[in-house]
Design a protein around this motif. Structure first.
Motif, PDB file in Angstrom:
ATOM      1  N   ARG A  74      20.016  31.774 -17.513  1.00 49.11           N
ATOM      2  CA  ARG A  74      20.788  32.948 -17.092  1.00 49.11           C
ATOM      3  C   ARG A  74      20.542  34.194 -17.935  1.00 49.11           C
ATOM      4  O   ARG A  74      20.696  35.307 -17.455  1.00 49.11           O
ATOM      5  N   ARG A  75      20.134  34.039 -19.171  1.00 47.87           N
ATOM      6  CA  ARG A  75      19.914  35.207 -20.044  1.00 47.87           C
ATOM      7  C   ARG A  75      18.511  35.793 -19.892  1.00 47.87           C
ATOM      8  O   ARG A  75      18.211  36.826 -20.463  1.00 47.87           O
ATOM      9  N   ASN A  76      17.665  35.091 -19.141  1.00 48.27           N
ATOM     10  CA  ASN A  76      16.296  35.552 -18.920  1.00 48.27           C
ATOM     11  C   ASN A  76      16.125  35.780 -17.415  1.00 48.27           C
ATOM     12  O   ASN A  76      15.855  34.854 -16.665  1.00 48.27           O
ATOM     13  N   GLU A  77      16.299  37.040 -17.001  1.00 45.19           N
ATOM     14  CA  GLU A  77      16.285  37.379 -15.575  1.00 45.19           C
ATOM     15  C   GLU A  77      14.996  36.954 -14.885  1.00 45.19           C
ATOM     16  O   GLU A  77      15.022  36.435 -13.762  1.00 45.19           O
ATOM     17  N   HIS A  78      13.874  37.194 -15.547  1.00 47.04           N
ATOM     18  CA  HIS A  78      12.574  36.858 -14.966  1.00 47.04           C
ATOM     19  C   HIS A  78      12.466  35.346 -14.731  1.00 47.04           C
ATOM     20  O   HIS A  78      12.050  34.911 -13.647  1.00 47.04           O
ATOM     21  N   LEU A  79      12.830  34.560 -15.720  1.00 42.36           N
ATOM     22  CA  LEU A  79      12.776  33.110 -15.586  1.00 42.36           C
ATOM     23  C   LEU A  79      13.747  32.620 -14.514  1.00 42.36           C
ATOM     24  O   LEU A  79      13.412  31.729 -13.724  1.00 42.36           O
ATOM     25  N   THR A  80      14.927  33.199 -14.450  1.00 48.88           N
ATOM     26  CA  THR A  80      15.906  32.823 -13.426  1.00 48.88           C
ATOM     27  C   THR A  80      15.333  33.072 -12.031  1.00 48.88           C
ATOM     28  O   THR A  80      15.469  32.228 -11.135  1.00 48.88           O
TER      29      THR A  80
END
Length: 133
Positions: A87-93
């Motif tokens: 959740r803290r990494n928009e790209h990974l999400t």
């Protein structure tokens, strides 16, 4: 002290050590391969640091996944738990959501799990079924 529980604990510790060592070896191999691919050299202390950090991060990730599943009242981790950990990494999400959607699209419609109906739902029509004796 119970000898059986001590033996189980020793066996668990041994398995954990083997998993940790294999994880670290894989991380070292990946780091060295990436360095070679990019025409770089990487020192052994840096490789060791990267493998330790990766292992510690994976332990934290596993604990988060376990806690998210528990919070959801489940004993099994699902894809939403994995997405939630990112959740803290928009790209990974975004990547994980896309991957999840692709998996769902490939899954045959009839094989998707259905929620089990509860007894309350079965008797919702007001009819009580009495078995024959």
């Amino acid at each position: 002290m119970d000898r059986g529980s001590d033996m189980e604990r020793d066996e668990d510790d041994s398995v954990s050590e083997i998993l940790r060592d294999r994880f670290r070896l894989s991380a070292v191999s990946i780091a060295e391969d990436e360095a070679k691919k990019n025409g770089m050299e990487i020192s052994e202390p840096i490789v060791a640091c990267i493998s330790d950090l990766a292992f510690k991060y994976s332990e934290l990730l596993a604990k988060d996944l376990e806690l998210f599943a528990q919070h959801g009242g489940r004993k099994t981790v699902n894809m939403e738990d994995v997405i939630l950990t990112a959740r803290r990494n928009e790209h990974l999400t975004t990547i994980l959501r896309s991957f999840c959607d692709d998996l769902k699209a490939k899954e045959p419609q009839h094989e998707r799990k259905r929620k089990k109906s509860s007894k309350k739902d079965e008797n919702a029509d007001g009819v009580v079924h009495i078995p024959d004796f």
